[in-house]
Scaffold this active site. Structure first.
Site, PDB file in Angstrom:
ATOM      1  N   HIS A 125      17.318 -12.468  10.826  1.00  0.00           N
ATOM      2  CA  HIS A 125      18.129 -13.600  10.369  1.00  0.00           C
ATOM      3  C   HIS A 125      18.058 -13.679   8.845  1.00  0.00           C
ATOM      4  CE1 HIS A 125      18.726 -15.143  14.400  1.00  0.00           C
ATOM      5  NE2 HIS A 125      17.430 -15.235  14.604  1.00  0.00           N
ATOM      6  N   ALA A 137      13.638 -19.655  14.571  1.00  0.00           N
ATOM      7  CA  ALA A 137      13.301 -18.284  14.172  1.00  0.00           C
ATOM      8  C   ALA A 137      13.740 -17.941  12.757  1.00  0.00           C
ATOM      9  CB  ALA A 137      13.920 -17.312  15.166  1.00  0.00           C
ATOM     10  N   ASN A 188      20.783 -20.364  18.111  1.00  0.00           N
ATOM     11  CA  ASN A 188      20.451 -21.781  17.986  1.00  0.00           C
ATOM     12  C   ASN A 188      20.080 -22.129  16.553  1.00  0.00           C
ATOM     13  OD1 ASN A 188      20.534 -23.506  20.448  1.00  0.00           O
ATOM     14  ND2 ASN A 188      19.327 -21.844  21.316  1.00  0.00           N
TER      15      ASN A 188
END
Length: 271
Positions: free
Chosen positions: A222, A124, A192
């Site tokens: 992110h 992501a 992750n």
């Protein structure tokens, strides 16, 4: 045609299966495996082109060419070594498991010994290609800052261990700051990407991670900052969470699909 076996029929596994079923990926969806038989049944009823068999792990590894792990870090520890020993290429989605140095070395050794490939999609985030390129010279620092709606962090070991009441958070709150090696244990279903960044760059101990709960957000954010001999790299991705699992960003599933397409394509674009 490559026979694909998918382990884990949650959101990411389901999206991969649907992509194969629609012909987005030129491969055969041959087998599924999940600890919940109802999840397998629910997924197979949505498919039109393929009717993959529900198999045990042992059966799946005997019958497919390529294994996709989209289940959990526990599945990586228990199943991926078996897959490599069976001579199967593997795509790993629960990359956080590789923070365990002993496991990481074992998987890399098994892949080499059995002439297999391990694939770790970007997930992501954006910028893994840049980090890969930068690692050809010296990287000085890598920082990942993850911001999520508070309830998107529900169930994380770090949250439960500290008794953090996510529903009471009213402003941006820093929940964790430390190395990626600890972050993937504290938030195994949420970061992750920290593991993937660590593998591409300067390792789990030197990669710094910040996890922030922000009640004003409706997206998973992110941000990556990398500094090194090449200069400075910064990326920011605002991900829509999966409607089925708010811990998972939709882009993570798209990354897995893109990785499979790249593996099977005669044309390779990007680092």
């Amino acid at each position: 045609m490559l026979k694909i076996g998918v382990i884990g029929c949650g959101f990411i596994g389901g999206q991969i299966c649907r992509a194969i079923d629609k012909g987005v990926i030129n491969a055969e969806l041959y087998a599924l495996s999940d600890s919940s038989e109802s999840k397998v049944l629910e997924l197979t009823t949505c498919l039109k082109r393929y009717s993959p068999a529900s198999m045990t792990i042992e059966e799946l590894l005997q019958n497919v060419d390529f294994v996709i792990e989209s289940a959990s870090q526990k599945a990586v520890r228990l199943i991926v070594p078996q897959a490599l020993e069976a001579g199967r290429d593997v795509m790993v989605m629960s990359v956080g498991a590789l923070a365990d140095e002993e496991l990481r070395k074992r998987l890399f050794r098994l892949a080499e010994q059995n002439n297999c490939k391990l694939y770790f999609p970007s997930g992501a985030v954006a910028g893994i290609d840049g980090i890969n390129s930068a690692s050809a010279a010296e990287i000085l620092s890598v920082t990942l800052t993850t911001r999520k709606p508070p309830m998107g962090l529900a169930g994380a070991p770090h949250v439960e261990a500290l008794g953090i009441e996510l529903e009471t958070i009213e402003k941006e709150t820093l929940l964790f700051e430390g190395p990626a090696s600890e972050a993937v244990k504290a938030f195994p279903a949420n970061v992750n990407v920290a593991a993937t960044i660590s593998l591409a760059g300067i390792g789990f101990e030197r990669t710094k991670v910040r996890v922030i709960a922000d009640p004003t957000l409706s997206r998973n954010v992110h941000e990556i900052t990398v500094e090194g001999e090449f200069g400075k790299l910064s990326t920011r991705v605002e991900n829509l969470p999966s409607p089925e699992n708010p811990k998972t960003s939709y882009l993570a599933a798209l990354s897995a699909i893109s990785t499979l397409k790249k593996i099977l394509s005669p044309v390779q674009i990007g680092t």
